[in-house]
Structures are given as structure tokens and as C-alpha cells.
Design a protein around this motif. Structure first.
Motif, short mmCIF file in Angstrom:
data_model
loop_
_atom_site.label_atom_id
_atom_site.label_comp_id
_atom_site.label_asym_id
_atom_site.label_seq_id
_atom_site.Cartn_x
_atom_site.Cartn_y
_atom_site.Cartn_z
N PHE A 127 18.78 65.57 75.80
CA PHE A 127 19.36 66.39 74.72
C PHE A 127 20.83 66.04 74.51
CE2 PHE A 127 21.78 70.17 73.50
CZ PHE A 127 21.19 70.46 72.27
N PHE A 128 21.59 65.95 75.59
CA PHE A 128 23.02 65.64 75.47
C PHE A 128 23.24 64.21 74.97
CE2 PHE A 128 23.16 69.15 78.57
CZ PHE A 128 24.04 70.00 77.91
N LYS B 30 24.43 68.49 60.52
CA LYS B 30 23.44 67.50 60.97
C LYS B 30 23.16 67.62 62.46
CE LYS B 30 23.82 63.92 57.44
NZ LYS B 30 23.78 62.46 57.19
N ILE B 31 24.21 67.84 63.26
CA ILE B 31 24.02 67.99 64.69
C ILE B 31 23.17 69.22 65.00
CG2 ILE B 31 25.20 68.52 66.87
CD1 ILE B 31 25.39 65.61 66.06
N PHE B 32 23.39 70.30 64.25
CA PHE B 32 22.59 71.52 64.44
C PHE B 32 21.11 71.23 64.21
CE2 PHE B 32 20.47 75.13 62.37
CZ PHE B 32 20.54 76.07 63.38
N TRP B 33 20.78 70.55 63.13
CA TRP B 33 19.38 70.28 62.83
C TRP B 33 18.80 69.20 63.76
CZ3 TRP B 33 16.21 73.37 60.69
CH2 TRP B 33 16.67 74.32 59.77
N LEU B 34 19.63 68.29 64.22
CA LEU B 34 19.17 67.33 65.23
C LEU B 34 18.79 68.06 66.52
CD1 LEU B 34 21.73 64.42 64.72
CD2 LEU B 34 19.24 64.19 64.62
N ASN C 110 14.42 70.08 70.08
CA ASN C 110 13.75 71.14 70.84
C ASN C 110 12.33 71.39 70.33
OD1 ASN C 110 15.69 72.36 72.89
ND2 ASN C 110 16.98 72.33 71.07
N ILE C 111 12.11 71.23 69.05
CA ILE C 111 10.74 71.34 68.52
C ILE C 111 9.86 70.24 69.11
CG2 ILE C 111 9.32 71.10 66.43
CD1 ILE C 111 11.58 72.45 64.88
N THR C 112 10.42 69.03 69.22
CA THR C 112 9.69 67.92 69.84
C THR C 112 9.34 68.24 71.29
OG1 THR C 112 10.88 66.36 68.43
CG2 THR C 112 9.73 65.45 70.33
N GLN C 113 10.28 68.88 72.00
CA GLN C 113 10.02 69.27 73.39
C GLN C 113 8.89 70.30 73.49
OE1 GLN C 113 11.22 68.03 76.36
NE2 GLN C 113 11.90 66.46 74.93
N ILE C 114 8.84 71.21 72.52
CA ILE C 114 7.76 72.19 72.51
C ILE C 114 6.41 71.50 72.30
CG2 ILE C 114 6.79 74.12 71.20
CD1 ILE C 114 9.68 75.02 70.65
#
Length: 363
Positions: A257-258, A281-285, A290-294
């Protein structure tokens, strides 16, 4: 007579303890070699299906098939290095061109009014402290030590690569090499059972590692699509790095993530966007990461674990947590393969116990 027997027993116990101590000392001294052998065994598990394909379909001899598989693996590593070098050089260039005035104007001054309103602390005081801290951390960076560390790491990785390649070739060329190494340590009466255990473990771990490769590939495609959509530089390399880190349970996604957001921030800064656009853009990235992690945690991983090692996802979760408590990141990483080997061993040698039947009913 009894005194002689007791004395002999004590001496035997002492020499046995000394013998085990010597063995453990030697194993500790050659721990790096043992790690190389373990990695080579994993490589051979992944490459074995390809060797069999070359042997059966193309009618190639085992030596040539093993050599081709090693060549494929080395080519993949070479491509990874090729893709990572531009990213690394770009980050070094950005570090050497840090403009303190630019950072003060873009990241500090614009938000001082908000900070002053929220904290009731004068903006000048905030700015002075932030500037001093930034200069302190920047001056502490010793690029000479960083370069030496990188060179030492590259040297260690090169040595490991040569050793693993050499051992893997013989494991792939002759599947009996590793088997004979294990059987040499086993009593004769348990050789057949041990051979069955090794074959079963080969099948389960082979499926497990191939499943992990599929997981990395799917996560990589999702990350690549996200980064490309937001026009991030080196999107291919960043997506690949984060998808590989994703293999490390729990810790890997956090590190990823970082890296995902940090390198994206550097990329967006380099194209001179305003701060609001960068933060948007960073917010939506971060959200899409996190959606990908879910998706990975609730769809990909349960399917891979249940199909490959034939264990319930909750069972795998507990085993991974135990591995983390026992040996940190390394324990987390090897927990599932070790548990798979342990289950097969229990099923073969202790199948009469009720708990063992419950744990091994699906294998």
C-alpha cells in the motif's frame, strides 16, 4: 553391575547430547545452504510440470528439459530486473533533486491556514517546526551507506541465485535426487511411507505454488489497470512489485500500500499537477487498492487455498497467525507449506487418531 549399566547410560546420554549439539551447530552454520536447498525444492515443484511437458510432448531428454526450465526462470528474473532498473533510477533521481522550497510551497504553506484554524497554533510556528524537521531528516540521509548496502545486497542475491540455480537444475533433471536425500535420513522400515508422503506433498505444494502464481497474475492485472487509468509512470513495474509483495500474508499488502501510493505520489509530483488534483488521485488510488485487497481476501485466496492444499480458509488463517507469532514474517510466509507437509505426515503415520482424521479428511 548396576553401577556399570548406570554409568554407561549416563555416558551414552552425554555423548548423544553432544552429538545433537554438534549437528545443530553445523546446521546453524550452513543455514544459508539449507535455505538455498529449500528454495531450489520450491523451484523444482513449480518447474516439474514444465519438465514433464517437455519430456512427454516434445520428447526432450531430462537434462535438456531441466536446462530449458532454468533458462525460462532466469529470463523471467532478468526481465524483472530490466523493468525495475528504470524505476529505481527514477526514484534516486527524485531523491537527489529534492527542492525544499518546492515542498514548503506545495505541501506546507497551502495548508497552514487550515492547521492554524484547527489547532489554534500560529502558522509561523508550525512552518518553522516542519521546516526544521524536514531539514534534519534530509541531512541524516547517508547516500554512501545506502549505496554500499545496495551493493552488498546485490552481491548476496547473486550468490544465492547461482547456488539455487545449480541445485534446482539437478532437482529438475532427476526427481529422485531430493527423494534420496530424504530417504537417507529415514529408517528402512519407513521408506515406503516416507516416499508416499513426499509424493503427496509434491502434488499439494505444486498446486499451491501454481495457485499463488495465478493469484499474483490476477492482482497484477488489476493493479496495472488502476495505475494506467490514473496515468502513473512505471505502472507495470509498480503493479508487479505490489502483486509480488501481496504473497506475504497481512504484512505484504500493507507494505505494498505504501509503495503503491508513495511511488504514485512521486509520479504525480513529477508532472507538476496542483496539490488538490494530486490528493484526489492518491485518495482514489488508495480506495481502489483496498478494494483489490477485499477481492483478493474474500474471493481469490479462499479459492486458491481450498483447492490447492485442501484446507478450510479459517484453518489457514489460524495457521498463518500461529506462524506469525512463532517467527514473524518468515513464519507467516512458510506457515501454509509447512502445515501442508505436517498434515500429510500425520495422515500417513497417525491416521488412527480422531483429531488427525478430522484435519486430514480432505487429502
Amino acid at each position: 553391575m548396576n553401577e556399570n549399566i548406570i554409568a554407561k547410560g549416563i555416558l551414552k546420554s552425554i555423548f548423544t547430547l553432544i552429538g545433537f549439539g554438534i549437528i545443530f551447530f553445523i546446521l546453524w552454520k550452513i543455514s544459508s545452504l539449507l535455505v538455498y536447498i529449500l528454495i531450489a525444492a520450491i523451484v523444482s515443484l513449480i518447474g516439474r510440470p514444465i519438465v514433464i511437458l517437455f519430456n512427454t510432448k516434445l520428447k526432450l531428454p531430462s537434462s535438456l528439459s531441466a536446462g530449458l526450465v532454468i533458462f525460462i526462470f532466469i529470463s523471467i528474473i532478468g526481465l524483472l530486473v530490466y523493468f525495475f532498473i528504470p524505476l529505481l533510477s527514477n526514484q534516486i533521481e527524485l531523491l537527489t533533486k529534492i527542492d525544499k522550497t518546492f515542498i514548503e510551497e506545495k505541501l506546507i504553506n497551502k495548508n497552514l491556514a487550515t492547521l492554524e484554524y484547527l489547532t489554534n497554533i500560529k502558522a509561523d510556528y508550525i512552518k518553522e517546526n516542519l521546516t526544521i524537521r524536514f531539514e534534519t531528516y534530509l541531512n541524516k540521509i547517508d547516500f554512501k551507506n545506502i549505496i554500499n548496502y545496495v551493493l552488498n545486497t546485490v552481491s548476496s542475491i547473486s550468490t544465492a541465485l547461482v547456488c539455487v540455480t545449480f541445485i534446482s537444475y539437478f532437482f529438475l533433471k532427476d526427481r529422485l535426487v531430493f527423494l534420496n536425500m530424504i530417504l537417507a535420513l529415514v529408517p528402512t522400515k519407513h521408506e515406503k511411507s516416507t516416499e508416499f508422503v513426499i509424493e503427496k506433498v509434491n502434488v499439494l505444494l505444486g498446486r499451491y505454488f501454481l495457485g499463488l502464481l495465478l493469484q499474483v497474475f490476477v492482482i497484477f492485472l488489476i493493479y496495472l489497470a488502476i495505475l494506467t487509468f490514473f496515468t502513473i509512470k512505471f505502472s507495470f513495474t509498480i503493479a508487479l512489485l505490489c502483486s509480488v509483495l501481496n504473497l506475504i500474508p497481512y504484512v505484504g499488502p500493507l507494505i505494498g500500500f505504501f509503495i503503491f501510493t508513495g511511488l504514485s505520489l512521486n509520479s504525480l509530483n513529477s508532472i507538476d499537477l496542483d496539490l488538490d488534483t494530486i490528493l484526489f488521485k492518491i485518495f482514489w488510488l488508495a480506495i481502489t487498492y483496498n478494494i483489490t485487497q477485499i477481492i483478493d481476501n474474500y474471493i481469490l485466496q479462499p479459492i486458491i487455498y481450498s483447492k490447492s492444499v485442501k484446507s478450510h480458509p479459517l484453518e489457514i488463517f489460524i495457521i498463518i497467525m500461529i506462524g506469525g507469532y512463532l517467527d514473524g514474517i518468515i513464519g507467516i510466509f512458510i506457515a501454509v507449506p509447512f502445515y501442508t507437509i505436517f498434515r500429510v505426515f500425520l495422515k500417513e503415520f497417525f491416521s488412527e487418531f480422531k483429531l488427525v482424521k478430522s484435519l486430514t479428511k480432505d487429502i
